[in-house]
Write an enzyme that holds these catalytic residues in place. Structure first.
Site, PDB file in Angstrom:
ATOM      1  N   PRO A   2      -2.949   3.136 -30.883  1.00  0.00           N
ATOM      2  CA  PRO A   2      -4.160   4.661 -30.071  1.00  0.00           C
ATOM      3  C   PRO A   2      -4.010   5.428 -29.660  1.00  0.00           C
ATOM      4  O   PRO A   2      -3.514   4.967 -28.656  1.00  0.00           O
ATOM      5  CB  PRO A   2      -5.379   3.825 -29.738  1.00  0.00           C
ATOM      6  CG  PRO A   2      -4.401   2.182 -30.500  1.00  0.00           C
ATOM      7  CD  PRO A   2      -4.090   2.377 -30.300  1.00  0.00           C
ATOM      8  N   GLU A   3      -4.846   7.044 -29.202  1.00  0.00           N
ATOM      9  CA  GLU A   3      -4.653   7.668 -28.646  1.00  0.00           C
ATOM     10  C   GLU A   3      -6.038   7.832 -28.117  1.00  0.00           C
ATOM     11  O   GLU A   3      -7.104   6.753 -28.145  1.00  0.00           O
ATOM     12  CB  GLU A   3      -4.229   9.436 -29.086  1.00  0.00           C
ATOM     13  CG  GLU A   3      -2.799   8.965 -30.023  1.00  0.00           C
ATOM     14  CD  GLU A   3      -2.419  10.149 -30.059  1.00  0.00           C
ATOM     15  OE1 GLU A   3      -2.773  10.991 -29.947  1.00  0.00           O
ATOM     16  OE2 GLU A   3      -1.357  10.278 -31.416  1.00  0.00           O
ATOM     17  N   LYS A  52      -5.986   5.936 -22.166  1.00  0.00           N
ATOM     18  CA  LYS A  52      -5.170   4.813 -23.037  1.00  0.00           C
ATOM     19  C   LYS A  52      -5.916   3.805 -22.716  1.00  0.00           C
ATOM     20  O   LYS A  52      -5.610   2.030 -22.567  1.00  0.00           O
ATOM     21  CB  LYS A  52      -3.680   5.537 -23.844  1.00  0.00           C
ATOM     22  CG  LYS A  52      -3.249   5.590 -24.288  1.00  0.00           C
ATOM     23  CD  LYS A  52      -2.053   6.024 -24.985  1.00  0.00           C
ATOM     24  CE  LYS A  52      -1.275   7.133 -25.790  1.00  0.00           C
ATOM     25  NZ  LYS A  52       0.174   6.696 -25.920  1.00  0.00           N
ATOM     26  N   ARG A 255      10.483   7.955 -29.579  1.00  0.00           N
ATOM     27  CA  ARG A 255       9.074   8.293 -30.769  1.00  0.00           C
ATOM     28  C   ARG A 255       9.325   9.276 -31.121  1.00  0.00           C
ATOM     29  O   ARG A 255      10.309  10.446 -31.309  1.00  0.00           O
ATOM     30  CB  ARG A 255       7.412   8.941 -29.608  1.00  0.00           C
ATOM     31  CG  ARG A 255       7.690   7.959 -28.519  1.00  0.00           C
ATOM     32  CD  ARG A 255       6.840   6.156 -29.379  1.00  0.00           C
ATOM     33  NE  ARG A 255       6.104   6.955 -30.458  1.00  0.00           N
ATOM     34  CZ  ARG A 255       4.445   6.870 -30.142  1.00  0.00           C
ATOM     35  NH1 ARG A 255       4.252   6.748 -28.534  1.00  0.00           N
ATOM     36  NH2 ARG A 255       3.669   7.334 -31.093  1.00  0.00           N
TER      37      ARG A 255
END
Length: 267
Positions: A2-3, A52, A255
């Site tokens: 989650p951002e 986060k 990523r």
């Protein structure tokens, strides 16, 4: 993972549900039982987020949560816990169940301040200082696409916001931080300060401008489990909404990075 907008939304929801109450705090799974006992029956003052990281305030004790890649925090009417619930906050009206977190610990306010000092500024915090991030960026030989994901440089930005803000500002993702124009950094920051609060409200990430929406372009809406209309994220080999060239992708520091080679040429 989650951002930042997701954690800020959770903080708002937890505050609405538990601020001013003395929730039962338990560990149905058992792994957090001793720490849960420290919080059980204390008054909850609410919750806040930085990047986060999520903090639930029980006065001189704070529950510090980082969801990581698989963590979930669900609020619902009380019911028997499902799955491996690390910690549950519950009142007669609502229960919040945490499963699979990367981090779940009880900290003192001093420990939380030390943790926050290690993190970069969060665009969702009203007092955030973009100069703190710029001081790291303009001295670095790393690509700006990597620096935006470094939580010690900038808090809360993940893979989606990283790809989208660079596209919206037409910035080459591979430009080194030390070669990035200061005006480009300020444009990135200002865009994040606009996009991320809207993500909190909508609980999803939408980044396309009106002229590139499905309705304006006569194209089908995006179908993706991440939701939201985007320019480049997870659109590898699809045509760019602006110039029509194929969206590119590569793995950068573990990523997936997405960008348009034609549109993104600025430093």
């Amino acid at each position: 993972m989650p951002e930042g907008h997701t954690l800020h939304r959770l903080a708002l929801d937890l505050t609405d549900a538990f601020a001013g109450t003395k929730p039962q705090v338990s560990s149905p799974q058992g792994r957090f039982a001793d720490s849960a006992a420290l919080l059980n029956g204390r008054e909850c003052r609410g919750a806040d987020a930085h990047g986060k990281h999520l903090f639930v305030d029980f006065d001189d004790q704070l529950l510090h949560i980082h969801l990581g890649l698989i963590g979930k925090l669900r609020l619902a009417p009380p019911a028997p816990p499902l799955g491996q619930v690390r910690v549950r906050l519950a009142t007669p009206q609502v229960a919040a169940d945490l499963t699979g977190p990367q981090l779940c610990v009880v900290r003192t306010p001093a420990e939380v301040r030390a943790e926050l000092a290690r993190l970069g500024p969060d665009p969702l915090q009203p007092d955030a200082d973009p100069e703190r991030a710029w001081n790291r960026i303009h001295r670095s030989g790393k690509p700006i696409a990597a620096l935006l994901m470094d939580q010690t440089v900038l808090s809360g930005v993940g893979n989606v916001y990283r790809a989208e803000v660079l596209f919206r500002q037409r910035i080459r993702p591979h430009v080194e931080g030390r070669k990035l124009a200061r005006q480009s950094w300020l444009a990135i920051w200002d865009d994040l300060v606009t996009l991320m609060p809207q993500g909190v409200v909508d609980n999803r990430i939408d980044t396309v401008r009106g002229e590139h929406s499905p309705e304006a372009m006569g194209r089908p809406p995006r179908v993706d489990d991440h939701g939201g209309e985007v320019y480049v994220y997870r659109r590898a080999q699809l045509p760019c909404h602006v110039c029509g060239s194929r969206i590119r992708t590569e793995v950068l520091e573990g990523r997936n990075l997405f960008w348009c080679g034609r549109c993104q040429r600025r430093n």
